[in-house]
Design a protein around this motif. Structure first.
Motif, PDB file in Angstrom:
ATOM      1  N   ARG A   1       0.837  -1.209   0.000  1.00  0.00           N
ATOM      2  CA  ARG A   1       0.000   0.000   0.000  1.00  0.00           C
ATOM      3  C   ARG A   1       0.872   1.259   0.000  1.00  0.00           C
ATOM      4  O   ARG A   1       0.591   2.220  -0.734  1.00  0.00           O
ATOM      5  CB  ARG A   1      -0.932  -0.001   1.213  1.00  0.00           C
ATOM      6  CG  ARG A   1      -1.816   1.253   1.308  1.00  0.00           C
ATOM      7  CD  ARG A   1      -2.726   1.176   2.521  1.00  0.00           C
ATOM      8  NE  ARG A   1      -3.700   0.123   2.346  1.00  0.00           N
ATOM      9  CZ  ARG A   1      -4.829   0.249   1.642  1.00  0.00           C
ATOM     10  NH1 ARG A   1      -5.097   1.410   1.037  1.00  0.00           N
ATOM     11  NH2 ARG A   1      -5.675  -0.745   1.550  1.00  0.00           N
ATOM     12  N   LYS A   2       1.905   1.252   0.831  1.00  0.00           N
ATOM     13  CA  LYS A   2       2.800   2.407   0.891  1.00  0.00           C
ATOM     14  C   LYS A   2       3.450   2.647  -0.468  1.00  0.00           C
ATOM     15  O   LYS A   2       3.548   3.792  -0.930  1.00  0.00           O
ATOM     16  CB  LYS A   2       3.870   2.185   1.955  1.00  0.00           C
ATOM     17  CG  LYS A   2       4.925   3.294   2.000  1.00  0.00           C
ATOM     18  CD  LYS A   2       5.913   3.066   3.114  1.00  0.00           C
ATOM     19  CE  LYS A   2       7.076   4.055   3.035  1.00  0.00           C
ATOM     20  NZ  LYS A   2       6.622   5.464   3.053  1.00  0.00           N
ATOM     21  N   LYS A   3       3.903   1.583  -1.115  1.00  0.00           N
ATOM     22  CA  LYS A   3       4.523   1.731  -2.431  1.00  0.00           C
ATOM     23  C   LYS A   3       3.554   2.352  -3.421  1.00  0.00           C
ATOM     24  O   LYS A   3       3.905   3.273  -4.169  1.00  0.00           O
ATOM     25  CB  LYS A   3       4.986   0.365  -2.958  1.00  0.00           C
ATOM     26  CG  LYS A   3       6.335  -0.079  -2.461  1.00  0.00           C
ATOM     27  CD  LYS A   3       6.929  -1.150  -3.376  1.00  0.00           C
ATOM     28  CE  LYS A   3       5.933  -2.232  -3.696  1.00  0.00           C
ATOM     29  NZ  LYS A   3       6.459  -3.232  -4.633  1.00  0.00           N
ATOM     30  N   LEU A   4       2.325   1.850  -3.447  1.00  0.00           N
ATOM     31  CA  LEU A   4       1.346   2.361  -4.404  1.00  0.00           C
ATOM     32  C   LEU A   4       1.034   3.829  -4.148  1.00  0.00           C
ATOM     33  O   LEU A   4       0.961   4.642  -5.083  1.00  0.00           O
ATOM     34  CB  LEU A   4       0.066   1.523  -4.335  1.00  0.00           C
ATOM     35  CG  LEU A   4       0.177   0.082  -4.856  1.00  0.00           C
ATOM     36  CD1 LEU A   4      -1.090  -0.697  -4.534  1.00  0.00           C
ATOM     37  CD2 LEU A   4       0.434   0.078  -6.346  1.00  0.00           C
ATOM     38  N   VAL A   5       0.850   4.187  -2.878  1.00  0.00           N
ATOM     39  CA  VAL A   5       0.555   5.580  -2.529  1.00  0.00           C
ATOM     40  C   VAL A   5       1.737   6.480  -2.879  1.00  0.00           C
ATOM     41  O   VAL A   5       1.572   7.554  -3.480  1.00  0.00           O
ATOM     42  CB  VAL A   5       0.218   5.696  -1.028  1.00  0.00           C
ATOM     43  CG1 VAL A   5       0.126   7.172  -0.612  1.00  0.00           C
ATOM     44  CG2 VAL A   5      -1.087   4.991  -0.714  1.00  0.00           C
TER      45      VAL A   5
END
Length: 294
Positions: free
Chosen positions: A172-176
């Motif tokens: 999730r952090k990567k995508l955001v």
């Protein structure tokens, strides 16, 4: 036992695949971040060269005509502004791509979690085998082995939960981060190119507005004013003009043979007209009424 062994082997395979994925992400991210740091770093050598060129351009502008000088100065300011905009762009890129620098630490932490899970998995497999071996030895031995097995299963479940939570949070952090970074980087480039277009449009306008004929005429006038012949003619005209008569030096031309022989073209002029001066290679306009030059 055969079914349990197959399940254990499958879990070990999945764990190995997860470790490989996390390791690949960490390695690829480290390479990408290294390249990003180089790309977003201001090239001091190139900046120095550009600054020196602009300085020389400003110095050169002072040797030119006024119109050309102002054009050169404006163009120099334009390129200087563009250099500053490039610095702002790279500063923005460094800020927006900074989250990528934290991925290596996150991946390292996930690798540690996966190692603990592998250890818990091996413990569970071992405790399950001990339980199977303890069953023929009596109820008490089997019960003790079963309790150790249950504890190993609970530890493995906890490791699986922690690993799943960390994996989901990381993804999730990567995508955001990627979404926000790409949007911000795109906006920064649009701002840079928009500002660059504005600056270069003004530079182009100033370059196109350079009047070749006007600048050439100004240069010729400077050369004529600095010419020794022009200065001598002006001094002679001032010395031979009677008091109360004003003269205006117009052109420099030699006295022709016809003028020297006293031909009609060399006779005295009427008031307000041009006649050759007898003492120099110049003509003077006599503005005092009734005064003529022979």
């Amino acid at each position: 036992c055969s079914h349990s062994s197959k399940m254990a082997a499958n879990e070990q395979l999945v764990s190995g695949q997860l470790r490989a994925r996390v390791g690949a992400v960490a390695k690829a991210n480290a390479k990408l971040w290294d390249k990003a740091k180089v790309f977003t770093t201001v090239n001091k050598g190139q900046e120095k060269v550009v600054t020196e060129i602009l300085t020389e351009l400003n110095l050169y502008a002072t040797t030119e005509t006024e119109g050309l000088k102002q054009s050169f100065l404006q163009i120099s300011r334009g390129f200087g502004d563009l250099l500053e905009e490039e610095k702002k762009l790279k500063s923005t890129l460094r800020t927006e791509l900074a989250p990528m620098a934290t991925y290596s630490a996150i991946c390292s932490n996930m690798q540690e979690i996966l190692k603990r899970r592998d250890s818990d998995l091996k413990t569970r497999i071992s405790k399950e085998r001990n339980y199977q071996e303890a069953i023929p030895k009596g109820f008490k031995k089997a019960q003790e082995a079963k309790e150790e097995w249950d504890r190993s299963v609970a530890a493995l479940v906890g490791s699986d939960r922690e690993m799943g939570e960390k994996m989901i949070a990381f993804e999730r952090k990567k995508l955001v981060d990627y979404k926000n970074s790409l949007r911000s980087v795109s906006h920064a480039y649009m701002t840079f190119f928009g500002r660059g277009l504005e600056i270069m449009t003004e530079v182009y306008r100033r370059a196109s507005a350079i009047d070749i004929d006007a600048n050439l005429q100004e240069t010729l006038q400077k050369l004529q004013s600095a010419s020794p012949a022009a200065s001598a003619a002006a001094s002679t005209a001032a010395a031979t003009t009677p008091v109360g008569v004003t003269t205006s030096l117009t052109t420099v031309q030699p006295i022709t043979p016809a003028m020297a022989a006293g031909s009609p073209g060399a006779t005295a002029s009427s008031p307000g007209t041009t006649a050759p001066l007898p003492s120099g290679n110049a003509t003077a306009t006599l503005t005092a009424a009734g005064v003529a030059t022979q």
